[in-house]
Design an enzyme around this catalytic site. Structure first.
Site, PDB file in Angstrom:
ATOM      1  N   GLU A  55      22.411   8.025 -24.007  1.00  0.00           N
ATOM      2  CA  GLU A  55      21.077   8.605 -24.174  1.00  0.00           C
ATOM      3  C   GLU A  55      20.005   7.526 -24.267  1.00  0.00           C
ATOM      4  O   GLU A  55      18.919   7.677 -23.720  1.00  0.00           O
ATOM      5  CB  GLU A  55      21.018   9.503 -25.415  1.00  0.00           C
ATOM      6  CG  GLU A  55      21.733  10.845 -25.241  1.00  0.00           C
ATOM      7  CD  GLU A  55      21.136  11.696 -24.130  1.00  0.00           C
ATOM      8  OE1 GLU A  55      19.966  11.472 -23.752  1.00  0.00           O
ATOM      9  OE2 GLU A  55      21.837  12.596 -23.630  1.00  0.00           O
ATOM     10  N   TYR A 138      13.442  13.640 -28.960  1.00  0.00           N
ATOM     11  CA  TYR A 138      14.340  14.064 -27.889  1.00  0.00           C
ATOM     12  C   TYR A 138      15.776  13.607 -28.140  1.00  0.00           C
ATOM     13  O   TYR A 138      16.726  14.406 -28.105  1.00  0.00           O
ATOM     14  CB  TYR A 138      13.882  13.542 -26.504  1.00  0.00           C
ATOM     15  CG  TYR A 138      15.028  13.607 -25.524  1.00  0.00           C
ATOM     16  CD1 TYR A 138      15.358  14.816 -24.922  1.00  0.00           C
ATOM     17  CD2 TYR A 138      15.850  12.502 -25.296  1.00  0.00           C
ATOM     18  CE1 TYR A 138      16.470  14.909 -24.086  1.00  0.00           C
ATOM     19  CE2 TYR A 138      16.958  12.584 -24.470  1.00  0.00           C
ATOM     20  CZ  TYR A 138      17.265  13.793 -23.872  1.00  0.00           C
ATOM     21  OH  TYR A 138      18.366  13.884 -23.071  1.00  0.00           O
ATOM     22  N   ASP A 156      14.005  17.060 -21.933  1.00  0.00           N
ATOM     23  CA  ASP A 156      13.678  15.845 -21.184  1.00  0.00           C
ATOM     24  C   ASP A 156      12.814  16.217 -19.980  1.00  0.00           C
ATOM     25  O   ASP A 156      12.390  17.356 -19.843  1.00  0.00           O
ATOM     26  CB  ASP A 156      14.970  15.140 -20.745  1.00  0.00           C
ATOM     27  CG  ASP A 156      15.689  15.934 -19.661  1.00  0.00           C
ATOM     28  OD1 ASP A 156      15.429  17.143 -19.540  1.00  0.00           O
ATOM     29  OD2 ASP A 156      16.501  15.340 -18.930  1.00  0.00           O
TER      30      ASP A 156
END
Length: 366
Positions: A55, A138, A156
């Site tokens: 990520e 996020y 996203d």
DNA sequence: GAAACGTGGAC
DNA sequence: TGTCCAAGTTT
């Protein structure tokens, strides 16, 4: 009114409610999901370390670009404890070329914090994750959903696009973010939050693309508002972004035999903590002569040789044009304060951002 | 809230 | 060729 008549009216009035979107999404994911290095096989448990590492690397960075870096990192540092024990410099060196270098510093700081404050185990809540360096809203949601199956929806760029089309959101980004976050969360079913999010990401990257989306392949195409309008490509709405002014500067390639003169940039700011060759400031409207005045003070240099042409590079917020000056100095010449000699043969192992690799290649005629 | 922050690929 | 975009965060 009969029951069937009422049902007909309801279908016509609210077609969006006729389909179980969360289930459609998961069915599609089970059949079409991409196989990616950080994704476990279907049914296997996700490794929080790999989820986190991927990520961070994937922030504003393409899947294809990240792949080799992810493999390099997990091969060298198989778990968060190993990464936490590494030096920042080693992490920066491995990260060189990936861009957004504060991510690499934060990655290391995060590993250290997990090791020191959490016994090497990632927090399994969104709030706990959010406290760690490099993990914003996020990423906290993404790790929580994908690694810990917490019912939350990370949004996203892909999901923003899919959802803004699904609901034909007219409000422009970034103002529309809260609204899109709400709408995206309605696509969550009772379970498998991580798979729901990854389904939307896969659809966004391979079907609901910025240009020419392949709506025929989309599991949500039946009641996509933008498609019904015939207007898919125009979503999401967003304000045009202005590009920065061209900046100019000089890079100085000083060689001592088979060694090159380099220094380390300040930790904060552009290319923070990365290696560079000495250079002038990068300023809009600066000319070559002005930049040459900022050459490193080495009395051993009798003359600078201006290389033909320029090196161009584009950063997120400004384009850059570098002229390159080259010079050689005798063996045993001392480096100026704050600089050092490195063998040209080992430059590949330095934490050199790509703009510096370009400048060096130009100056060395490589 | 806006600006800073890298790089490469697609069209 | 220029523009947009990519699993955003930090200040």
């Amino acid at each position: 009114m009969t029951a069937s008549a009422a049902a007909k009216i309801k279908r016509q009035a609210a077609p969006a409610e006729s389909a179980d979107r969360p289930a459609l999404l998961l069915d599609w994911y089970d059949r079409h999901r991409r196989r990616l290095p950080w994704r476990p096989l279907a049914g296997e448990r996700a490794d929080p370390y790999r989820v986190w590492l991927s990520e961070i690397m994937l922030q504003q960075t393409g899947v294809k670009t990240v792949g080799p870096y992810f493999e390099k990192f997990v091969a060298r540092w198989p778990d968060v404890a190993a990464l936490g024990r590494a030096s920042v410099d080693d992490v920066l060196r491995m990260w060189a070329g990936l861009g957004y270098y504060s991510r690499a510093r934060n990655l290391h700081a995060c590993a250290v914090a997990v090791l020191r404050d959490h016994g090497g185990i990632f927090p399994d809540t969104e709030g706990g994750l959010r406290q760690l360096p490099g993990i914003g809203p996020y990423t906290a949601k993404a790790i929580a959903a994908i690694a810990f199956d917490i019912r939350t929806m990370p949004v996203d760029g892909n999901i923003e696009r899919v959802v803004s089309r699904l609901y034909a959101v007219e409000e422009p980004l970034p103002q529309a973010k809260p609204r899109i976050q709400e709408l995206a969360a309605t696509l969550l079913g009772p379970a498998r939050a991580g798979d729901s999010a990854q389904a939307l990401m896969d659809i966004g990257s391979s079907i609901c693309t910025p240009k020419k989306p392949a709506c025929a392949l989309c599991p949500l195409n039946e009641d996509c508002a933008a498609r019904l309008l015939g207007d898919q490509e125009t979503f999401p709405r967003k304000a045009p972004k202005k590009s920065g002014d061209l900046r100019r500067g000089a890079a100085f390639i000083v060689t001592r035999g088979d060694e090159l003169l380099v220094r380390t940039r300040p930790e904060k700011g552009l290319l923070g903590g990365m290696t560079e060759v000495p250079g002038s400031e990068w300023l809009a409207g600066q000319d070559d002569k002005e930049a040459l005045k900022q050459a490193p003070a080495l009395t051993a240099i009798s003359r600078w040789h201006r290389k033909t042409g320029v090196v161009t590079h584009v950063f997120t917020h400004f384009p850059l044009e570098l002229v390159v000056y080259a010079a050689t100095v005798p063996a045993r010449t001392r480096p100026p304060d704050g600089m050092r000699w490195v063998p040209i043969a080992t430059l590949a192992d330095e934490a050199l951002p790509n703009v510096m690799r370009k400048a060096i290649a130009h100056g060395l005629d490589i």
